[in-house]
Design a protein around this motif. Sequence first.
Motif, mmCIF file in Angstrom:
data_model
loop_
_atom_site.group_PDB
_atom_site.id
_atom_site.type_symbol
_atom_site.label_atom_id
_atom_site.label_comp_id
_atom_site.label_asym_id
_atom_site.label_seq_id
_atom_site.Cartn_x
_atom_site.Cartn_y
_atom_site.Cartn_z
ATOM 1 N N CYS A 73 -60.712 -32.208 -3.634
ATOM 2 C CA CYS A 73 -61.301 -31.633 -4.834
ATOM 3 C C CYS A 73 -62.558 -32.409 -5.210
ATOM 4 C CB CYS A 73 -60.299 -31.653 -5.985
ATOM 5 S SG CYS A 73 -61.015 -30.991 -7.504
ATOM 6 N N CYS A 76 -62.271 -33.620 -9.204
ATOM 7 C CA CYS A 76 -61.472 -34.781 -9.638
ATOM 8 C C CYS A 76 -61.295 -35.826 -8.534
ATOM 9 C CB CYS A 76 -60.113 -34.323 -10.198
ATOM 10 S SG CYS A 76 -58.955 -33.697 -8.955
ATOM 11 N N CYS A 89 -57.729 -26.190 -7.741
ATOM 12 C CA CYS A 89 -57.130 -27.514 -7.645
ATOM 13 C C CYS A 89 -55.862 -27.577 -8.509
ATOM 14 C CB CYS A 89 -58.134 -28.563 -8.117
ATOM 15 S SG CYS A 89 -57.422 -30.225 -8.157
ATOM 16 N N CYS A 92 -56.501 -30.433 -11.384
ATOM 17 C CA CYS A 92 -57.429 -30.283 -12.512
ATOM 18 C C CYS A 92 -57.866 -28.844 -12.765
ATOM 19 C CB CYS A 92 -58.656 -31.171 -12.296
ATOM 20 S SG CYS A 92 -59.808 -30.546 -11.052
HETATM 21 ZN ZN LIG Z 1 -59.249 -31.368 -8.944
#
Ligand SMILES: [Zn+2]
Length: 113
Positions: A73, A76, A89, A92
């Motif tokens: 990701c 994050c 994701c 997040c």
């Molecule tokens: Zn993420």
Amino acid sequence: MHEVALAQSIVDIVREQTKGQTFGAVTRVFLRIGALSSVEPEALVFGFDSAARGTVADGARLEIVRTPGTAFCAACGRDVQVAARIDDCPACGSAQLLITGGDELRVTELEVA
Ligand SMILES: [Zn+2]
């Protein structure tokens, strides 16, 4: 149906790997299929049974291991698992995922008799 072509290439791999060896037959073929590879295991098994007919792999069983899709990701910074390419994701909720694995299709092992 690309499973038919895939089944044919699996049979080709089995024939290639068993060339010149002396044993009765291949009884099981172990496969790894990534969750993101868009391969339908049932269709692959069906295609394999007919592609293997009359070859060293005739009557062999496909043992399919599904491997998870993995992604990084960019939002994050985590490595996460995803079930589909369009997933966000799970940590997040961002859509900025870079797929890093899970689209492989590999013959990992042959069991022979
Ligand atoms: Zn993420």
